[in-house]
Design a protein around this motif. Structure first.
Motif, short mmCIF file in Angstrom:
data_model
loop_
_atom_site.label_atom_id
_atom_site.label_comp_id
_atom_site.label_asym_id
_atom_site.label_seq_id
_atom_site.Cartn_x
_atom_site.Cartn_y
_atom_site.Cartn_z
N GLU A 1 0.84 -1.21 0.00
CA GLU A 1 0.00 0.00 0.00
C GLU A 1 0.87 1.25 0.00
OE1 GLU A 1 -3.39 2.22 2.78
OE2 GLU A 1 -2.65 0.21 3.32
N ALA A 2 1.91 1.24 0.82
CA ALA A 2 2.82 2.39 0.89
C ALA A 2 3.56 2.57 -0.43
CB ALA A 2 3.81 2.19 2.03
N ALA A 3 3.96 1.45 -1.03
CA ALA A 3 4.67 1.52 -2.31
C ALA A 3 3.80 2.12 -3.40
CB ALA A 3 5.14 0.12 -2.72
N GLU A 4 2.53 1.77 -3.41
CA GLU A 4 1.61 2.31 -4.42
C GLU A 4 1.51 3.84 -4.30
OE1 GLU A 4 -1.93 0.17 -3.57
OE2 GLU A 4 -1.40 -1.57 -4.82
N ILE A 5 1.35 4.31 -3.06
CA ILE A 5 1.23 5.74 -2.81
C ILE A 5 2.54 6.46 -3.15
CG2 ILE A 5 0.97 7.47 -0.98
CD1 ILE A 5 -1.02 5.58 0.37
N TYR A 6 3.63 5.83 -2.74
CA TYR A 6 4.96 6.42 -2.94
C TYR A 6 5.30 6.54 -4.43
CZ TYR A 6 9.99 7.08 -2.34
OH TYR A 6 11.27 7.57 -2.38
N PHE A 7 5.12 5.45 -5.15
CA PHE A 7 5.46 5.46 -6.57
C PHE A 7 4.54 6.38 -7.36
CE2 PHE A 7 8.59 2.82 -5.48
CZ PHE A 7 8.88 1.68 -6.21
N ASP A 8 3.28 6.45 -6.97
CA ASP A 8 2.34 7.37 -7.64
C ASP A 8 2.80 8.82 -7.46
OD1 ASP A 8 0.73 5.41 -8.66
OD2 ASP A 8 -0.83 5.59 -7.11
N ALA A 9 3.29 9.13 -6.26
CA ALA A 9 3.76 10.48 -5.98
C ALA A 9 4.97 10.82 -6.85
CB ALA A 9 4.12 10.62 -4.50
N LEU A 10 5.87 9.86 -7.03
CA LEU A 10 7.04 10.09 -7.86
C LEU A 10 6.64 10.25 -9.33
CD1 LEU A 10 9.71 7.64 -6.40
CD2 LEU A 10 9.28 10.01 -5.83
N THR A 11 5.66 9.46 -9.75
CA THR A 11 5.18 9.57 -11.12
C THR A 11 4.60 10.96 -11.37
OG1 THR A 11 4.64 7.22 -11.20
CG2 THR A 11 3.61 8.61 -12.85
N MET A 12 3.82 11.46 -10.43
CA MET A 12 3.23 12.78 -10.57
C MET A 12 4.30 13.87 -10.55
SD MET A 12 0.14 12.26 -11.13
CE MET A 12 -0.35 13.99 -11.13
N ALA A 13 5.35 13.66 -9.76
CA ALA A 13 6.44 14.64 -9.72
C ALA A 13 7.13 14.71 -11.08
CB ALA A 13 7.45 14.27 -8.64
N MET A 14 7.36 13.55 -11.68
CA MET A 14 7.98 13.52 -13.00
C MET A 14 7.05 14.12 -14.05
SD MET A 14 10.53 12.84 -14.96
CE MET A 14 11.70 11.54 -14.51
N LYS A 15 5.76 13.84 -13.94
CA LYS A 15 4.79 14.37 -14.89
C LYS A 15 4.80 15.90 -14.88
CE LYS A 15 -0.14 14.29 -16.10
NZ LYS A 15 -1.48 13.79 -15.72
N GLY A 16 4.88 16.46 -13.68
CA GLY A 16 4.93 17.92 -13.56
C GLY A 16 6.15 18.51 -14.24
N LEU A 17 7.28 17.84 -14.09
CA LEU A 17 8.52 18.32 -14.72
C LEU A 17 8.44 18.21 -16.24
CD1 LEU A 17 11.23 16.83 -12.33
CD2 LEU A 17 10.58 19.22 -12.56
N VAL A 18 7.90 17.08 -16.72
CA VAL A 18 7.78 16.87 -18.16
C VAL A 18 6.90 17.95 -18.78
CG1 VAL A 18 6.81 15.36 -19.93
CG2 VAL A 18 8.23 14.39 -18.11
N GLU A 19 5.78 18.24 -18.13
CA GLU A 19 4.88 19.26 -18.65
C GLU A 19 5.57 20.62 -18.70
OE1 GLU A 19 1.53 18.98 -16.06
OE2 GLU A 19 0.64 17.28 -17.15
N LYS A 20 6.34 20.92 -17.67
CA LYS A 20 7.06 22.20 -17.62
C LYS A 20 8.10 22.28 -18.73
CE LYS A 20 9.58 25.16 -14.37
NZ LYS A 20 10.80 25.40 -15.15
N PHE A 21 8.85 21.18 -18.94
CA PHE A 21 9.86 21.15 -19.99
C PHE A 21 9.22 21.34 -21.37
CE2 PHE A 21 14.17 19.41 -18.62
CZ PHE A 21 14.05 19.89 -17.32
#
Length: 279
Positions: free
Chosen positions: A180-200
């Motif tokens: 459960e923690a891994a799902e939340i953790y990895f989702d957060a990292l995915t969203m962090a990368m998504k934000g950077l990609v959109e900015k780039f």
């Protein structure tokens, strides 16, 4: 150990890990010299500034994140070939490779700054003793300390001369809670990368350009730790507790399958975003 489990251990800028924030340059703390001692030997123009210390640790952190990304890929390639690497052996290998790369990069950086290692160490501890006056130094050093902690498994965050660091005591999560923690953790990292990609992309940057790809992964490395830690706080879990629970449950088939699925899900998400592999 599954490749996704090792990825969490290694810390990969490709988003499969706890791309943490922190240090290993000074794994021991026995310096008793002060900046005043240095002042007696050198004129003012030769003194090391807090800004220089901050820049050096920030650069080491970013460059060592790139090293960890390469090590993560190497481990995954080995495991994809069918070879199983015991956790203890993996940890020793990562630590040795990290130290080798750190020594080389450290030498280059100090030469660029025309700086002596011992003087840098003395200046760093002096600034850290006045951490309220030098918050940027504290942040840079402890971020690198945490990076070393993730690689070596040694408790070094908060280390100061003459001060021992006590290992954090926590309960290992049950397998289901770990997933459960891994799902939340990895989702957060995915969203962090998504934000950077959109900015780039908004800035018109070509993600297929090697320099841009490297910039993207390094930017991710600088924000991933906070994003991951914040996501775990919602469950009342620390990053150290999460990492130790991943390691403790590494041999559990259910956990292994879940982590493999999370890895596949993230890889698909990264591909759809157009995120390039670290080469």
């Amino acid at each position: 150990m599954s490749s996704s489990t090792s990825a969490v251990l290694v810390g990969s800028a490709a988003l499969l890990v706890a791309a943490a924030a922190a240090t290993s340059l000074y794994a021991t703390a026995d310096s008793t010299s002060t900046i005043k001692d240095i002042e007696d030997e050198f004129d003012e123009s030769e003194l090391i500034t807090a800004e220089e210390v901050t820049k050096i640790f920030d650069r080491l952190f970013m460059e060592m994140q790139g090293v960890l990304a390469q090590l993560s890929q190497m481990v995954q390639q080995i495991q994809m070939s069918g070879q199983v690497i015991p956790e203890k052996q993996l940890r020793m290998m990562l630590k040795a490779e990290f130290e080798r790369a750190l020594t080389a990069k450290q030498t280059v950086i100090l030469e660029e700054y025309d700086m002596d290692y011992d003087c840098l160490e003395e200046a760093t501890w002096e600034f850290m003793e006045k951490e309220e006056e030098y918050p940027k130094v504290k942040k840079a050093v402890e971020r690198f300390q945490k990076l070393w902690e993730n690689v070596s498994g040694e408790s070094v965050v908060g280390m100061r001369p003459g001060k021992e660091v006590k290992a954090e005591a926590f309960e290992i999560l049950a397998p289901a809670k770990t997933v459960e923690a891994a799902e939340i953790y990895f989702d957060a990292l995915t969203m962090a990368m998504k934000g950077l990609v959109e900015k780039f992309k908004e800035e018109g940057k070509d993600l297929n350009s090697p320099p841009v790809a490297q910039e993207l992964h390094m930017k991710f490395a600088s924000v991933a730790n906070e994003a991951g830690e914040e996501s775990l706080k919602s469950m009342g879990i620390t990053q150290a507790q999460f990492q130790k629970s991943i390691e403790a449950n590494a041999s559990n088939p259910m956990v292994g399958r879940a982590l493999a699925m999370l890895q596949m899900k993230q890889q698909q998400a990264l591909m759809s975003m157009g995120v390039p592999q670290m080469g």
